[in-house]
Write an enzyme that holds these catalytic residues in place. Structure first.
Site, short mmCIF file in Angstrom:
data_model
loop_
_atom_site.label_atom_id
_atom_site.label_comp_id
_atom_site.label_asym_id
_atom_site.label_seq_id
_atom_site.Cartn_x
_atom_site.Cartn_y
_atom_site.Cartn_z
N TYR A 107 50.76 46.42 36.02
CA TYR A 107 49.76 45.35 36.00
C TYR A 107 50.48 44.02 36.18
CZ TYR A 107 45.25 43.25 34.64
OH TYR A 107 44.05 42.59 34.62
N LYS A 150 48.49 46.84 40.12
CA LYS A 150 47.20 46.20 39.87
C LYS A 150 47.43 44.69 39.77
CE LYS A 150 43.40 46.05 36.52
NZ LYS A 150 42.94 46.47 35.17
#
Length: 321
Positions: free
Chosen positions: A140, A165
């Site tokens: 992330y 992400k």
């Protein structure tokens, strides 16, 4: 899990369930099981528990393990369960081990705790955290965890890392990263996954789709999965009228409401779930609860979104007669 299977798994909208707390400030196990079950029944092809919306940073390690185990039990192999993992390098590694022990199918690696660094430092953190795991890991990128094209390319050499992400929202930089990976000639380049992880990600789907990032997390799914899936279907079908109406009546005003108070990206979602009848309990500090006026606005926005769906359904029925 074979990383090649992730293409179907990461079909949006992806569900990021909440972590409910009871009146004694404990994880409400039965409510969590109900919530995860409802999220799966609504059609999400994967659930990501104990992540940002699931208040990972507010959970004790024992609570984290409880949350992951409950989600794995409820999913029962129907959909994969990804668990959040984060903190300092050694702590993140321990959470990765916990996720595997509790039966998770994969991990979303959250940014390192507090410390800022260079892209090379972030890459070193990722290497350190994932070194001992066999679980597929999605990194992330947000806050203090920012990569560049060169360091993103090096993720391809980490077999555990299957995707990135993005929660930064710099489309030009993300385009550079996606293009660098896809054109690298690396054996894993074509199968590497990219996700839009911005708050209320539906608002930025058009921009991310333009650079080849079609998957996204949906906080809306946690409290109004019908609206989340309707929007995703409209996108896929090219129903721009429905997309525009949901944007105008629900999503854009929701984004404006979210931006009024720091932390509303989580606490508004929990308030929305409570409005829907889930005994989700409060958020933990430092998050703050929405005001009564903001909760009333949220309820009105949800109803406005559903009114859009009813109108389009009625129009479609009338056109078919």
């Amino acid at each position: 899990m074979d990383p090649m299977d992730l293409h179907a798994v990461l079909t949006p909208p992806l569900s990021f369930p909440l972590t409910p707390f009871d009146e004694d400030d404990r994880v409400a196990a039965d409510v969590l099981a109900e919530h995860v079950g409802e999220q799966i029944a609504a059609g999400s092809r994967a659930v990501f528990v104990a992540c940002g919306t699931g208040e990972f940073s507010a959970l004790s390690r024992s609570e984290y393990r409880e949350v992951v185990r409950i989600a794995v039990r409820v999913a029962a192999g129907r959909v994969p369960v990804f668990a959040g993992a984060g903190g300092g390098a050694a702590t993140a590694r321990e959470y990765l081990a916990d996720a595997a022990e509790c039966g998770a199918d994969g991990v979303l690696l959250l940014p390192p705790y507090l410390v800022s660094s260079t892209p090379e430092g972030v890459l070193a953190h990722i290497r350190y955290a994932v070194r001992d795991t066999r679980l597929p890991v999605i990194v992330y990128q947000r806050a203090n965890a920012v990569l560049d094209p060169d360091t993103a390319l090096q993720l391809l050499d980490l077999p555990q890392v299957v995707g990135l992400k993005d929660g930064i929202g710099n489309i030009e930089q993300m385009n550079r990263i996606v293009t660098a990976v896809r054109t690298s000639g690396h054996p894993r380049a074509a199968g590497f996954h990219f996700l839009n992880g911005l708050p209320t990600a539906e608002l930025s789907t058009a921009a991310y789709r333009a650079i080849g990032v079609t998957s996204y997390s949906s906080a809306v799914h946690a409290f109004a999965p019908d609206l989340s899936h309707a929007f995703a279907r409209a996108l896929d079908a090219g129903d721009q009228d429905l997309v525009d109406d949901l944007m105008a009546e629900f999503l854009l005003p929701l984004g404006e409401l979210r931006d009024k108070v720091p932390g509303y990206a989580v606490s508004l979602v929990k308030a929305g779930a409570r409005l829907g009848g889930l005994a989700a309990g409060p958020v933990r500090p430092p998050l703050v609860e929405p005001t009564e006026a903001h909760t009333e606005t949220l309820a009105a926005l949800i109803e406005a979104g559903r009114a859009v769906l009813r109108k389009h359904a009625a129009d479609a029925e009338g056109a078919a007669e």
